[in-house]
Scaffold this motif. Structure first.
Motif, PDB file in Angstrom:
ATOM      1  N   ILE A 216      -9.238   2.324  -5.416  1.00  0.00           N
ATOM      2  CA  ILE A 216      -9.468   3.001  -6.721  1.00  0.00           C
ATOM      3  C   ILE A 216      -8.169   3.809  -7.118  1.00  0.00           C
ATOM      4  O   ILE A 216      -8.145   4.934  -6.497  1.00  0.00           O
ATOM      5  CB  ILE A 216     -10.834   3.843  -6.499  1.00  0.00           C
ATOM      6  CG1 ILE A 216     -12.031   2.976  -6.228  1.00  0.00           C
ATOM      7  CG2 ILE A 216     -11.269   4.808  -7.979  1.00  0.00           C
ATOM      8  CD1 ILE A 216     -13.267   4.142  -5.893  1.00  0.00           C
ATOM      9  N   GLU A 217      -7.804   3.607  -8.220  1.00  0.00           N
ATOM     10  CA  GLU A 217      -6.342   4.127  -8.491  1.00  0.00           C
ATOM     11  C   GLU A 217      -6.759   5.413  -9.489  1.00  0.00           C
ATOM     12  O   GLU A 217      -7.501   4.927 -10.372  1.00  0.00           O
ATOM     13  CB  GLU A 217      -5.555   3.258  -9.285  1.00  0.00           C
ATOM     14  CG  GLU A 217      -3.953   3.855  -9.416  1.00  0.00           C
ATOM     15  CD  GLU A 217      -3.154   2.772 -10.035  1.00  0.00           C
ATOM     16  OE1 GLU A 217      -2.256   2.968 -10.447  1.00  0.00           O
ATOM     17  OE2 GLU A 217      -3.714   1.488 -10.226  1.00  0.00           O
ATOM     18  N   TYR A 218      -6.132   6.400  -9.356  1.00  0.00           N
ATOM     19  CA  TYR A 218      -6.505   7.651 -10.323  1.00  0.00           C
ATOM     20  C   TYR A 218      -5.116   7.962 -11.207  1.00  0.00           C
ATOM     21  O   TYR A 218      -3.936   7.059 -10.743  1.00  0.00           O
ATOM     22  CB  TYR A 218      -6.642   8.904  -9.670  1.00  0.00           C
ATOM     23  CG  TYR A 218      -5.789   9.377  -8.312  1.00  0.00           C
ATOM     24  CD1 TYR A 218      -5.894   8.840  -7.104  1.00  0.00           C
ATOM     25  CD2 TYR A 218      -4.690  10.338  -8.817  1.00  0.00           C
ATOM     26  CE1 TYR A 218      -4.886   9.420  -6.198  1.00  0.00           C
ATOM     27  CE2 TYR A 218      -3.665  10.789  -7.877  1.00  0.00           C
ATOM     28  CZ  TYR A 218      -3.740  10.209  -6.485  1.00  0.00           C
ATOM     29  OH  TYR A 218      -2.884  10.717  -5.680  1.00  0.00           O
ATOM     30  N   VAL A 251      -2.920   5.620  -4.172  1.00  0.00           N
ATOM     31  CA  VAL A 251      -2.100   6.557  -4.572  1.00  0.00           C
ATOM     32  C   VAL A 251      -0.764   5.966  -5.560  1.00  0.00           C
ATOM     33  O   VAL A 251      -0.056   5.394  -4.821  1.00  0.00           O
ATOM     34  CB  VAL A 251      -1.410   7.577  -3.617  1.00  0.00           C
ATOM     35  CG1 VAL A 251      -0.211   8.614  -3.938  1.00  0.00           C
ATOM     36  CG2 VAL A 251      -2.319   8.192  -2.805  1.00  0.00           C
ATOM     37  N   ASP A 252      -0.685   6.133  -6.954  1.00  0.00           N
ATOM     38  CA  ASP A 252       0.343   5.716  -7.531  1.00  0.00           C
ATOM     39  C   ASP A 252       1.275   7.085  -7.655  1.00  0.00           C
ATOM     40  O   ASP A 252       0.774   7.715  -8.309  1.00  0.00           O
ATOM     41  CB  ASP A 252      -0.066   5.116  -8.934  1.00  0.00           C
ATOM     42  CG  ASP A 252       1.318   4.529  -9.636  1.00  0.00           C
ATOM     43  OD1 ASP A 252       0.957   3.462 -10.481  1.00  0.00           O
ATOM     44  OD2 ASP A 252       2.201   5.482  -9.840  1.00  0.00           O
ATOM     45  N   LEU A 253       2.448   7.018  -7.341  1.00  0.00           N
ATOM     46  CA  LEU A 253       3.348   8.225  -7.346  1.00  0.00           C
ATOM     47  C   LEU A 253       3.543   8.914  -8.660  1.00  0.00           C
ATOM     48  O   LEU A 253       3.742   9.925  -8.747  1.00  0.00           O
ATOM     49  CB  LEU A 253       4.729   7.966  -6.303  1.00  0.00           C
ATOM     50  CG  LEU A 253       4.674   7.501  -5.202  1.00  0.00           C
ATOM     51  CD1 LEU A 253       6.165   7.313  -4.791  1.00  0.00           C
ATOM     52  CD2 LEU A 253       3.685   8.303  -4.279  1.00  0.00           C
ATOM     53  N   GLY A 254       3.641   8.000  -9.664  1.00  0.00           N
ATOM     54  CA  GLY A 254       3.703   8.519 -10.848  1.00  0.00           C
ATOM     55  C   GLY A 254       2.549   9.314 -11.794  1.00  0.00           C
ATOM     56  O   GLY A 254       2.580   9.712 -12.657  1.00  0.00           O
ATOM     57  N   HIS A 255       1.452   9.152 -11.024  1.00  0.00           N
ATOM     58  CA  HIS A 255       0.007   9.593 -11.530  1.00  0.00           C
ATOM     59  C   HIS A 255      -0.345  10.907 -11.050  1.00  0.00           C
ATOM     60  O   HIS A 255      -1.612  11.325 -10.528  1.00  0.00           O
ATOM     61  CB  HIS A 255      -1.164   8.706 -11.120  1.00  0.00           C
ATOM     62  CG  HIS A 255      -0.942   7.318 -11.863  1.00  0.00           C
ATOM     63  ND1 HIS A 255      -1.951   6.186 -11.643  1.00  0.00           N
ATOM     64  CD2 HIS A 255       0.101   6.471 -12.492  1.00  0.00           C
ATOM     65  CE1 HIS A 255      -1.443   5.253 -12.188  1.00  0.00           C
ATOM     66  NE2 HIS A 255      -0.194   5.399 -12.911  1.00  0.00           N
ATOM     67  N   HIS A 256       0.723  11.787 -11.099  1.00  0.00           N
ATOM     68  CA  HIS A 256       0.544  13.453 -10.674  1.00  0.00           C
ATOM     69  C   HIS A 256       1.026  14.232 -11.865  1.00  0.00           C
ATOM     70  O   HIS A 256       1.959  13.918 -12.309  1.00  0.00           O
ATOM     71  CB  HIS A 256       0.978  13.682  -9.323  1.00  0.00           C
ATOM     72  CG  HIS A 256       0.473  12.761  -8.246  1.00  0.00           C
ATOM     73  ND1 HIS A 256       0.801  11.592  -7.888  1.00  0.00           N
ATOM     74  CD2 HIS A 256      -0.827  12.826  -7.599  1.00  0.00           C
ATOM     75  CE1 HIS A 256       0.191  10.942  -6.997  1.00  0.00           C
ATOM     76  NE2 HIS A 256      -0.807  11.582  -6.491  1.00  0.00           N
ATOM     77  N   PHE A 278      -0.487   2.224  -1.858  1.00  0.00           N
ATOM     78  CA  PHE A 278       0.187   2.955  -2.733  1.00  0.00           C
ATOM     79  C   PHE A 278       0.889   1.993  -3.923  1.00  0.00           C
ATOM     80  O   PHE A 278       0.894   0.966  -3.524  1.00  0.00           O
ATOM     81  CB  PHE A 278       1.812   3.340  -1.888  1.00  0.00           C
ATOM     82  CG  PHE A 278       1.423   4.476  -1.266  1.00  0.00           C
ATOM     83  CD1 PHE A 278       0.942   4.682   0.092  1.00  0.00           C
ATOM     84  CD2 PHE A 278       1.877   5.857  -1.677  1.00  0.00           C
ATOM     85  CE1 PHE A 278       0.905   5.798   0.918  1.00  0.00           C
ATOM     86  CE2 PHE A 278       1.542   6.937  -1.126  1.00  0.00           C
ATOM     87  CZ  PHE A 278       1.124   7.022   0.239  1.00  0.00           C
ATOM     88  N   HIS A 279       1.140   2.750  -5.195  1.00  0.00           N
ATOM     89  CA  HIS A 279       2.094   2.158  -5.989  1.00  0.00           C
ATOM     90  C   HIS A 279       3.216   2.841  -5.987  1.00  0.00           C
ATOM     91  O   HIS A 279       3.199   4.099  -6.420  1.00  0.00           O
ATOM     92  CB  HIS A 279       1.344   2.234  -7.275  1.00  0.00           C
ATOM     93  CG  HIS A 279       0.171   1.015  -7.359  1.00  0.00           C
ATOM     94  ND1 HIS A 279      -0.264   0.929  -8.793  1.00  0.00           N
ATOM     95  CD2 HIS A 279       0.058   0.062  -6.725  1.00  0.00           C
ATOM     96  CE1 HIS A 279      -1.275  -0.395  -8.531  1.00  0.00           C
ATOM     97  NE2 HIS A 279      -0.988  -0.787  -7.261  1.00  0.00           N
ATOM     98  N   PHE A 280       4.489   2.381  -5.388  1.00  0.00           N
ATOM     99  CA  PHE A 280       5.562   3.194  -5.452  1.00  0.00           C
ATOM    100  C   PHE A 280       6.510   3.067  -6.745  1.00  0.00           C
ATOM    101  O   PHE A 280       6.487   2.006  -7.266  1.00  0.00           O
ATOM    102  CB  PHE A 280       6.607   2.616  -4.380  1.00  0.00           C
ATOM    103  CG  PHE A 280       6.004   3.029  -2.990  1.00  0.00           C
ATOM    104  CD1 PHE A 280       5.586   1.828  -2.218  1.00  0.00           C
ATOM    105  CD2 PHE A 280       5.882   4.140  -2.368  1.00  0.00           C
ATOM    106  CE1 PHE A 280       5.022   1.919  -0.685  1.00  0.00           C
ATOM    107  CE2 PHE A 280       5.654   4.332  -1.149  1.00  0.00           C
ATOM    108  CZ  PHE A 280       4.997   3.219  -0.258  1.00  0.00           C
ATOM    109  N   ILE A 324       4.729  -1.859  -5.216  1.00  0.00           N
ATOM    110  CA  ILE A 324       5.695  -1.327  -6.080  1.00  0.00           C
ATOM    111  C   ILE A 324       4.977  -1.478  -7.468  1.00  0.00           C
ATOM    112  O   ILE A 324       4.195  -2.499  -7.674  1.00  0.00           O
ATOM    113  CB  ILE A 324       7.270  -1.887  -6.080  1.00  0.00           C
ATOM    114  CG1 ILE A 324       7.803  -1.595  -4.850  1.00  0.00           C
ATOM    115  CG2 ILE A 324       7.650  -1.477  -7.508  1.00  0.00           C
ATOM    116  CD1 ILE A 324       9.047  -2.271  -4.814  1.00  0.00           C
ATOM    117  N   ASP A 325       5.155  -0.343  -8.167  1.00  0.00           N
ATOM    118  CA  ASP A 325       4.450  -0.378  -9.604  1.00  0.00           C
ATOM    119  C   ASP A 325       5.736   0.487 -10.564  1.00  0.00           C
ATOM    120  O   ASP A 325       5.339   1.392 -10.606  1.00  0.00           O
ATOM    121  CB  ASP A 325       3.417   0.330  -9.638  1.00  0.00           C
ATOM    122  CG  ASP A 325       2.469   0.106 -11.242  1.00  0.00           C
ATOM    123  OD1 ASP A 325       1.321   0.620 -11.341  1.00  0.00           O
ATOM    124  OD2 ASP A 325       3.134  -0.370 -12.032  1.00  0.00           O
ATOM    125  N   ALA A 326       6.575  -0.562 -11.105  1.00  0.00           N
ATOM    126  CA  ALA A 326       7.309  -0.034 -11.922  1.00  0.00           C
ATOM    127  C   ALA A 326       7.712  -0.687 -13.022  1.00  0.00           C
ATOM    128  O   ALA A 326       6.968  -1.637 -13.353  1.00  0.00           O
ATOM    129  CB  ALA A 326       8.938   0.150 -10.852  1.00  0.00           C
TER     130      ALA A 326
HETATM  131 MN    MN Z   1      -0.026   1.772 -10.689  1.00  0.00          MN
END
Ligand code: MN
Ligand code: LRH
Length: 426
Positions: A216-218, A251-256, A278-280, A324-326
């Motif tokens: 579950i991605e936030y 945890v997607d690093l960009g989602h903070h 993770f989505h880095f 990776i999610d870039a």
């Molecule tokens: Mn993502």
């Protein structure tokens, strides 16, 4: 396009000795701290990161998109491109598909191409943030959180369809990210939206095979700019607990929001056995989806420092899914992904060099200065020769970016595919 083993071996030929000398120095240095450099090299060689199928073409924003030429026009070509990255790095042995952007027409043919390129199918991604041309229900006002029963059911059915496709491909997990939320105060009832989302996720969870995981991605905002129903790690954690033991937080690093302490979120989720993966990427302001480690490399190191501690101490947490999610707005997508893999390996290697015994002692003695010195000693160590040794060990090339350019791969892809092709994805 494929690379042959001779090209790769030739590329490494005169570089092995230099790498060994550099690592001999590190071996001596770190054996004093009970850190085995060769154990680290093995861990790096075994480390695999999934490549997002939606990030093999040029990305864009609402302000424009600049095509890159030689982009993959099909899932087959996307797997070939991941195969090229994997041949050069031996770190990209997995793909994360996004449905419906990457529906396999011929499942067996797709599995053969993946196998031929040494790629497995990691987490599947559903898409209830866009209405497809043939859609009979709309997600404009939400999907799993929607007050409209028909839209909710439509979204639930889509996720179940994605699971079926994943089962055929051999995937073992589903990532759900929801754009669901509101742009204005009063637009939605927060409680009903969250209850609908929880019930819908439980329905999807119950449709998963027993050996599957749900991630579950936030995300705090975008595309909704006032409220997002699954806005933060706490909401995702709560929903994962409500679904069951095979549901986790991604945890997607960009989602903070700016300056969020992500490494503490990682430590908390691992302690509770709920860190799924993770989505880095990296970011300066919002969900910028920039190259991993290009903006805040120390933060990435601190996150891996918690991951290494957690993988040692939290046996109740499964081995995380690394993806990776870039989005590549100006760089060659394949070069960008190679750089991201390098940054992930560097942060992992540095975290593995931390003298954990000394750190524990310094923490117990509240020797704050020494705590920082121990962490930064690892962070300030040039670990690139360790990654090169791992690549030599796994028959990759010591310098994938240089090899990519030396072999003129983009030029060959443009010759094969032309400049007008636009890959599906973001
Ligand atoms: Mn993502
Ligand atoms: C949302 C997100 C999600 C994907 C999408 C492509 O911002 O990070 O993981 O579905 O990007």
């Amino acid at each position: 396009m494929k690379l042959n083993i001779d090209q790769l071996t030739d590329f490494n030929s005169n570089k092995k000795d230099l790498v060994n000398n550099e690592n001999d120095f590190l071996r001596t240095e770190f054996s004093k701290k009970n850190v085995s450099v060769d154990a680290i090299i093995q861990k790096l060689a075994d480390f695999q990161v999934a490549i997002p199928s939606w990030a093999l073409g040029a990305g864009g924003t609402r302000f424009g998109r600049f095509s890159y030429g030689g982009e993959p026009a099909s899932l087959e070509q996307k797997l070939e491109d991941i195969g090229l990255i994997h041949a050069l790095t031996k770190t990209a042995g997995a793909v994360s598909l996004h449905i419906p952007w990457d529906i396999p027409e011929d499942v067996n043919a797709i599995k053969d191409i993946a196998l031929d390129n040494g790629i497995i199918f990691d987490a599947m991604n559903s898409n209830t943030f866009q209405d497809q041309t043939d859609a009979t229900e709309s997600y404009k006002f939400g999907s799993l959180n929607s007050m409209n029963e028909a839209s909710r059911q439509y979204a639930i059915e889509h996720n179940k369809e994605v699971i079926k496709i994943g089962e055929q491909l051999g995937s073992k997990s589903l990532t759900v990210w929801l754009a669901d939320g509101a742009n204005f105060p009063g637009q939605i009832n927060f409680q009903k939206a969250l209850l609908n989302t929880e019930d819908s996720l439980k329905d999807i969870y119950s449709a998963m095979p027993d050996d599957w995981k749900l991630f579950i991605e936030y995300k705090p905002y975008e595309p909704n700019f006032y409220s997002t129903t699954i806005q933060d790690w706490g909401t995702s954690f709560m929903l994962a607990n409500a679904c069951g033991e095979r549901a986790y937080t991604l945890v997607d690093l960009g989602h903070h929001l700016p300056n969020t302490n992500i490494e503490q979120i990682v430590a908390t989720l691992m302690l509770k056995g709920k860190l799924g993966g993770f989505h880095f990427n990296d970011s300066k302001y919002g969900d910028d989806d920039l190259t991993v480690g290009s903006i805040k490399p120390y933060n990435l190191f601190l996150i891996f420092n918690e991951l290494v501690y957690g993988m040692e101490h939290n046996k109740n947490n499964p081995y995380p899914a690394w993806m990776i999610d870039a989005s590549h707005n100006i760089k060659d997508p394949l070069e960008d992904l190679i750089q991201s893999l390098e940054a992930i390996m560097i942060a992992y290697a540095q975290a593995l060099l931390v003298d954990r015994n000394a750190l524990e002692v310094a923490q117990l003695e509240n020797d704050t200065v020494m705590c920082q010195e121990i962490l930064q000693d690892a962070y300030r160590t040039d670990v690139r020769s360790l990654i090169k040794a791992a690549r030599i060990q796994s028959n990759a090339v010591v310098d994938p970016l240089l090899a990519y350019r030396t072999f003129k791969i983009r030029k060959q892809l443009i010759t094969e595919r032309g400049t007008k092709v636009m890959a599906t994805g973001l």
